[in-house]
Structure formats: C-alpha cells, structure tokens
Design a protein around this motif. Structure first.
Motif, mmCIF file in Angstrom:
data_model
loop_
_atom_site.group_PDB
_atom_site.id
_atom_site.type_symbol
_atom_site.label_atom_id
_atom_site.label_comp_id
_atom_site.label_asym_id
_atom_site.label_seq_id
_atom_site.Cartn_x
_atom_site.Cartn_y
_atom_site.Cartn_z
ATOM 1 N N THR A 31 9.193 -25.918 -4.783
ATOM 2 C CA THR A 31 9.241 -26.839 -5.804
ATOM 3 C C THR A 31 7.862 -27.725 -5.553
ATOM 4 O O THR A 31 8.010 -28.841 -6.335
ATOM 5 C CB THR A 31 10.482 -27.646 -5.493
ATOM 6 O OG1 THR A 31 10.326 -28.220 -4.232
ATOM 7 C CG2 THR A 31 11.433 -27.071 -5.730
ATOM 8 N N LYS A 103 23.014 -19.698 -3.535
ATOM 9 C CA LYS A 103 23.895 -20.768 -4.235
ATOM 10 C C LYS A 103 23.907 -22.280 -3.388
ATOM 11 O O LYS A 103 23.705 -23.177 -4.211
ATOM 12 C CB LYS A 103 25.468 -20.500 -4.270
ATOM 13 C CG LYS A 103 26.261 -21.318 -4.917
ATOM 14 C CD LYS A 103 27.690 -20.774 -5.096
ATOM 15 C CE LYS A 103 28.543 -21.977 -5.431
ATOM 16 N NZ LYS A 103 29.908 -21.591 -5.359
ATOM 17 N N ALA A 106 20.517 -23.767 -4.217
ATOM 18 C CA ALA A 106 20.410 -24.329 -5.678
ATOM 19 C C ALA A 106 21.166 -25.625 -5.638
ATOM 20 O O ALA A 106 20.658 -26.685 -6.464
ATOM 21 C CB ALA A 106 20.991 -23.377 -6.639
ATOM 22 N N GLU A 107 22.213 -25.729 -5.133
ATOM 23 C CA GLU A 107 23.210 -26.761 -5.224
ATOM 24 C C GLU A 107 22.219 -28.020 -4.320
ATOM 25 O O GLU A 107 22.284 -29.236 -4.713
ATOM 26 C CB GLU A 107 24.548 -26.610 -4.521
ATOM 27 C CG GLU A 107 25.375 -25.899 -5.442
ATOM 28 C CD GLU A 107 26.618 -25.274 -4.683
ATOM 29 O OE1 GLU A 107 26.954 -25.702 -3.596
ATOM 30 O OE2 GLU A 107 27.428 -24.719 -5.540
ATOM 31 N N ARG A 109 19.219 -28.321 -3.902
ATOM 32 C CA ARG A 109 17.806 -28.589 -4.588
ATOM 33 C C ARG A 109 18.400 -29.813 -5.682
ATOM 34 O O ARG A 109 17.793 -30.694 -6.046
ATOM 35 C CB ARG A 109 17.363 -27.531 -5.261
ATOM 36 C CG ARG A 109 15.896 -28.068 -6.200
ATOM 37 C CD ARG A 109 15.128 -26.821 -6.472
ATOM 38 N NE ARG A 109 14.899 -25.664 -5.544
ATOM 39 C CZ ARG A 109 15.480 -24.633 -5.549
ATOM 40 N NH1 ARG A 109 16.348 -24.197 -6.421
ATOM 41 N NH2 ARG A 109 14.942 -23.696 -4.647
ATOM 42 N N THR A 110 19.578 -29.425 -6.399
ATOM 43 C CA THR A 110 20.136 -30.239 -7.456
ATOM 44 C C THR A 110 20.382 -31.678 -6.998
ATOM 45 O O THR A 110 19.980 -32.534 -7.239
ATOM 46 C CB THR A 110 21.087 -29.595 -8.264
ATOM 47 O OG1 THR A 110 20.890 -28.406 -8.813
ATOM 48 C CG2 THR A 110 21.862 -30.414 -9.023
ATOM 49 N N GLU A 111 20.958 -31.524 -5.656
ATOM 50 C CA GLU A 111 21.425 -32.941 -5.323
ATOM 51 C C GLU A 111 20.414 -33.769 -4.768
ATOM 52 O O GLU A 111 20.104 -34.822 -4.897
ATOM 53 C CB GLU A 111 22.532 -32.770 -4.156
ATOM 54 C CG GLU A 111 22.928 -33.972 -3.497
ATOM 55 C CD GLU A 111 23.807 -35.079 -4.386
ATOM 56 O OE1 GLU A 111 23.632 -36.184 -4.649
ATOM 57 O OE2 GLU A 111 24.482 -34.231 -5.542
ATOM 58 N N ASN A 113 16.987 -33.537 -5.694
ATOM 59 C CA ASN A 113 16.262 -34.037 -6.718
ATOM 60 C C ASN A 113 16.845 -35.098 -7.641
ATOM 61 O O ASN A 113 15.958 -35.393 -8.683
ATOM 62 C CB ASN A 113 15.775 -32.904 -7.592
ATOM 63 C CG ASN A 113 15.015 -31.851 -6.811
ATOM 64 O OD1 ASN A 113 14.237 -32.378 -6.059
ATOM 65 N ND2 ASN A 113 14.907 -30.642 -7.044
ATOM 66 N N ARG A 114 17.862 -35.407 -7.465
ATOM 67 C CA ARG A 114 18.557 -36.722 -7.982
ATOM 68 C C ARG A 114 17.818 -37.847 -7.668
ATOM 69 O O ARG A 114 17.133 -37.968 -6.968
ATOM 70 C CB ARG A 114 20.167 -36.737 -7.665
ATOM 71 C CG ARG A 114 20.891 -35.796 -8.079
ATOM 72 C CD ARG A 114 22.312 -36.055 -8.153
ATOM 73 N NE ARG A 114 23.250 -34.969 -8.718
ATOM 74 C CZ ARG A 114 24.493 -34.965 -8.699
ATOM 75 N NH1 ARG A 114 25.129 -35.860 -8.304
ATOM 76 N NH2 ARG A 114 25.010 -33.839 -9.330
ATOM 77 N N PRO A 117 20.034 -39.492 -4.147
ATOM 78 C CA PRO A 117 20.709 -38.426 -3.447
ATOM 79 C C PRO A 117 21.679 -39.066 -2.712
ATOM 80 O O PRO A 117 21.686 -39.948 -2.069
ATOM 81 C CB PRO A 117 19.669 -37.395 -2.881
ATOM 82 C CG PRO A 117 18.474 -37.969 -3.041
ATOM 83 C CD PRO A 117 18.342 -39.472 -3.812
#
Length: 170
Positions: A31, A103, A106-107, A109-111, A113-114, A117
């Motif tokens: 990233t 998985k 990915a989860e 990274r999503t959390e 990058n909020r 977080p």
C-alpha cells in the motif's frame, strides 16, 4: 524411549510451526508508505518480503520443499502411496491457511485504512484468525507422526538427524 518421543514431538512442533508461521507475502507493504516508515525500510520490505509468492501458489512452494526432503528418504512404493494420501491433506491444510490469511489481511487493511480505525475490531480479527490454528496444528502434527510411523528404521534415523540439526542438537 521417552527421549526419542520427546525429540519426535519437538521436531513435529518445529515442522508445524515452520509450515504455518507467517510465511508468504505481507499485503500491508503493497500500500506504499505509512507514517513513520523510512524510505530504507520500505525498500527493504519491498525487496525481501513483497510478492515472493505473488505469481505462484504458496502451498505449492511448501509442498515442493517437503517433497524434496521426502524424496531423499527413498520411500518404497507402499510408503509413496501413503505419503501421497497425506500430501493431499497437507496441501489442503496449507491452502486453507493461506486463504484465511489473505482474507484476514484484506479485512485488516480495510479497517486500518478507515478514517477512525477501531482497534478492538482489528484485534478481534486477528484473534479470530487464531481460533482454528490449534486444530490445523494438531492435524499437521498428526500427519507428521503418521508419516514418521510409515518409515523404516534407517529413514527414521535420517529424519531424526535433520530434526536434531534444526534444533541444535546434532
């Protein structure tokens, strides 16, 4: 006998840990930079840890390593057949673990990058990843013990030599 069993157990744990430890790509590094990362650290991570297995299946890589070590044991036809059955189980276990790890990242990274977080969610995701680990470890240890049991005395001695070398006793 007790010492031999202890060595076998230690060897099996070392093998299982090596197979299930954090091997493979680290998706956080793709990233770009993050706060506090130096340019040198990012370059090191990209060079040494980024996309090692991007073009190939991680479980195939591990299976090739296991197969090459098993090949050194010169198994009989009956032993090869039994190993083939075990091999399918090992590969399935590795594939499942890697998919779970992908998985998870990915989860995560999503959390992360909020905008704001939730660290409780982050730690919860990681904790959930470890829930199935004891079962996978147990299955891998059982498969190792099953494999060891099909070996003749010379082959067992070869395996023990490698295990002792890995744990620093030979």
């Amino acid at each position: 006998m007790k010492s031999k069993r202890k060595s076998l157990t230690i060897g099996a744990v070392v093998l299982a840990c090596a197979l299930l430890a954090g091997c493979g790509p680290h998706p956080f590094w793709d990233t770009g930079s993050s706060a506090g990362d130096s340019k040198e650290r990012r370059a090191f991570c990209k060079r040494w840890a980024h996309h090692w297995f991007a073009d190939r299946d991680f479980s195939d890589h591990i299976m090739k390593r296991i197969d090459s070590r098993v090949e050194d044991l010169d198994l009989s036809e009956n032993q090869r057949e039994k190993y083939g059955e075990m091999r399918l189980k090992i590969k399935a276990n590795l594939t499942e673990a890697m998919e779970g790890r992908k998985k998870l990242f990915a989860e995560l990274r999503t959390e992360i990058n909020r905008e704001d977080p939730d660290m409780n969610a982050v730690t919860g995701l990681v904790k959930n990843q470890f829930v199935g680990m004891p079962d996978r470890m147990t299955e891998m240890l059982d498969l190792f013990a099953e494999f060891y049991d099909i070996l003749d005395e010379d082959q067992k001695a070869q395996v023990m030599k490698v295990i002792r070398k890995r744990i620093g006793n030979g």
